[in-house]
Scaffold this active site. Sequence first.
Site, mmCIF file in Angstrom:
data_model
loop_
_atom_site.group_PDB
_atom_site.id
_atom_site.type_symbol
_atom_site.label_atom_id
_atom_site.label_comp_id
_atom_site.label_asym_id
_atom_site.label_seq_id
_atom_site.Cartn_x
_atom_site.Cartn_y
_atom_site.Cartn_z
ATOM 1 N N HIS A 96 47.657 6.553 40.080
ATOM 2 C CA HIS A 96 47.173 6.356 41.452
ATOM 3 C C HIS A 96 47.510 7.540 42.373
ATOM 4 O O HIS A 96 46.653 8.034 43.097
ATOM 5 C CB HIS A 96 47.774 5.075 42.053
ATOM 6 C CG HIS A 96 47.631 3.865 41.178
ATOM 7 N ND1 HIS A 96 46.504 3.616 40.436
ATOM 8 C CD2 HIS A 96 48.470 2.821 40.936
ATOM 9 C CE1 HIS A 96 46.652 2.478 39.778
ATOM 10 N NE2 HIS A 96 47.839 1.973 40.057
ATOM 11 N N LYS A 127 39.012 1.463 45.498
ATOM 12 C CA LYS A 127 39.324 1.055 46.876
ATOM 13 C C LYS A 127 38.404 1.785 47.842
ATOM 14 O O LYS A 127 38.292 3.009 47.799
ATOM 15 C CB LYS A 127 40.785 1.370 47.219
ATOM 16 C CG LYS A 127 41.763 0.516 46.422
ATOM 17 C CD LYS A 127 43.150 0.551 47.035
ATOM 18 C CE LYS A 127 44.143 -0.101 46.092
ATOM 19 N NZ LYS A 127 44.793 -1.290 46.621
ATOM 20 N N ASP A 165 40.919 -12.725 17.128
ATOM 21 C CA ASP A 165 42.152 -12.119 16.652
ATOM 22 C C ASP A 165 41.802 -10.667 16.319
ATOM 23 O O ASP A 165 40.886 -10.415 15.536
ATOM 24 C CB ASP A 165 42.606 -12.892 15.400
ATOM 25 C CG ASP A 165 43.895 -12.345 14.832
ATOM 26 O OD1 ASP A 165 44.224 -11.170 15.108
ATOM 27 O OD2 ASP A 165 44.558 -13.088 14.089
ATOM 28 N N LYS A 173 59.118 0.385 44.659
ATOM 29 C CA LYS A 173 59.088 -1.072 44.791
ATOM 30 C C LYS A 173 60.235 -1.495 45.699
ATOM 31 O O LYS A 173 61.209 -0.773 45.871
ATOM 32 C CB LYS A 173 59.223 -1.720 43.418
ATOM 33 C CG LYS A 173 58.044 -1.387 42.505
ATOM 34 C CD LYS A 173 57.683 -2.533 41.602
ATOM 35 C CE LYS A 173 56.484 -2.207 40.732
ATOM 36 N NZ LYS A 173 55.197 -2.667 41.282
ATOM 37 N N GLU A 223 55.605 -0.517 48.103
ATOM 38 C CA GLU A 223 55.439 -1.954 47.917
ATOM 39 C C GLU A 223 56.680 -2.680 48.405
ATOM 40 O O GLU A 223 57.789 -2.159 48.286
ATOM 41 C CB GLU A 223 55.225 -2.269 46.436
ATOM 42 C CG GLU A 223 53.991 -1.612 45.869
ATOM 43 C CD GLU A 223 53.777 -2.010 44.414
ATOM 44 O OE1 GLU A 223 53.125 -3.029 44.183
ATOM 45 O OE2 GLU A 223 54.292 -1.306 43.527
ATOM 46 N N ASP A 264 53.990 4.290 36.164
ATOM 47 C CA ASP A 264 53.254 3.145 36.697
ATOM 48 C C ASP A 264 52.365 3.550 37.873
ATOM 49 O O ASP A 264 51.269 3.014 38.033
ATOM 50 C CB ASP A 264 54.264 2.074 37.146
ATOM 51 C CG ASP A 264 53.602 0.745 37.480
ATOM 52 O OD1 ASP A 264 52.705 0.326 36.728
ATOM 53 O OD2 ASP A 264 53.987 0.116 38.488
ATOM 54 N N HIS A 278 42.477 1.453 39.347
ATOM 55 C CA HIS A 278 41.833 0.589 40.344
ATOM 56 C C HIS A 278 41.840 1.206 41.739
ATOM 57 O O HIS A 278 41.027 0.855 42.575
ATOM 58 C CB HIS A 278 42.421 -0.826 40.331
ATOM 59 C CG HIS A 278 43.744 -0.971 41.008
ATOM 60 N ND1 HIS A 278 44.930 -0.612 40.412
ATOM 61 C CD2 HIS A 278 44.079 -1.441 42.236
ATOM 62 C CE1 HIS A 278 45.923 -0.863 41.252
ATOM 63 N NE2 HIS A 278 45.447 -1.368 42.368
ATOM 64 N N LYS A 321 44.940 0.702 32.258
ATOM 65 C CA LYS A 321 46.163 1.467 32.168
ATOM 66 C C LYS A 321 47.285 0.566 31.658
ATOM 67 O O LYS A 321 47.156 -0.641 31.776
ATOM 68 C CB LYS A 321 46.510 2.084 33.515
ATOM 69 C CG LYS A 321 46.931 1.049 34.579
ATOM 70 C CD LYS A 321 47.258 1.711 35.875
ATOM 71 C CE LYS A 321 48.721 1.999 36.013
ATOM 72 N NZ LYS A 321 49.513 0.870 36.526
#
Length: 469
Positions: free
Chosen positions: A234, A176, A85, A327, A210, A229, A172, A142
């Site tokens: 990125h 790649k 916790d 998206k 996406e 986001d 991330h 992030k």
Amino acid sequence: ESPKNFDLVLFGATGDLAMRKLLPALYHAHAAGRLHPLGRILGASRSRLTRAGFVAKAEQQAKPDDADPNVWASFAERLDYHPLDMDDERDFAALAAKIHGKTDSESTVFYLSTAPKFFTQACRSLAAHGLNGANARVVLEKPLGTDLESCRLINDGVAQYFQEHQTLRIDHYLGKSGLQNLLALRFGNSLFEPLWNNRHIRSVQITLAETLGVEERGEFYDTIGALRDMVQNHIIQILCLTAMERPQSLSAGHLRDAKLQLIRSLRPLDPERDAVFGQYAFSDGLKGYTQEHKVPAASRTETYAALCARIDTPRWEGVPFYLRTGKRLARRSAEIVIGFRPLSDGLFPTLLPNRLVISLQAEDETVRLRLNVKTPDGANHTVPAEACFDTRSGRRPSAYETLLLEAIAGRAALFNRRDELEAAWAWLAPALTFLRQHPRPPHPYPAGSSGPAAAERLLAQGDTWFEGD
Ligand code: BG6
């Protein structure tokens, strides 16, 4: 260099990221013999699970479909679990006892896959129990804040307890392999670097598209939107690696200096002129964004953003950089498109400008170069032909596998330094303000389409958005 003996503590170990990405990545690293045999993985989270309960959960939710049962069993031996916790110092004391009990550890990584509001607090408690020594690293997931100010607050908080080289801010995309290959492509080929400037390049596009919608993350995503986001992290990182000057070396210091310099040379954004925002709307049985689970019906959150960025350096003067993400678009892609200037040569009337398309997604990691070749018929008739380099060779570690191994090794080059992240927030600030204050909702675009038609207006005459053709 042989792998270090390590302790990796995963805060938020029962969460989605740990189960879907981190544990599978660690499994693959284990299966490939890339982890020290004595390295331990310690899950920590609020759930009062036993070790056996955690291992069973991992087996159910994190075990890759193609995992070898024996290899998985040996991987599971590394796993341990520690209920924790964040508000309970006794839990941290017990964690410290466990970690200090392993005296041969060469590297301790605390991976904070939790809400950012816990970052400072967790670091304070780790430090209070002597867990921020020279071999310790803290990995921050992030989003690192929602604007410049909140990002600074987190960075200031964490910096009280961990030094900058110990603080690994994850993006991330930097893990790649397709993106790492970009540096080799640019700086390792005499064919490209001499052409990498405004004399030969007319425009550059970076697209992260996406096909999925916000899925189950609607409640979280609605407070974030596409700029925060995807663009702040990125896309800006891809932009940096595409456009930065040659770093002096690939060390953490030099690489991140070069990226920072690029971000600082971005021309301030004028969102009215340089940005178009969109939101996906119901189409052909696909839900619109505002119909998604836990998204307010009147939400104005952008699920699409397109920007035209300019870089004020001699190399890039006059070259637009079109940046785009969204998206529920027609096609999943992560692409850098370098559009070369057309030749004004009268010999061949049907020439198309050369174009280099660098695809970053693991399932489509290629570099494609469009050239003109002559057809056998007709004296001066040419057609475009494509040279395609498939850059996948051998096993491709996932982005998270690469980054976790870098963290264990204590190397910071593939993580974000504080100043570059803050510079990225500062550059986006006018767009964030615009979104907050603007009376117009984002442009609706049909779910499954290529985005709002309004994005066309960002393009200079003669340029078109690249749709994979
Ligand atoms: C994450 C975003 O950082 O990147 C997600 O939060 C997005 O919204 C994801 O789906 C995309 O990553 P990838 O590797 O699938 O392109």
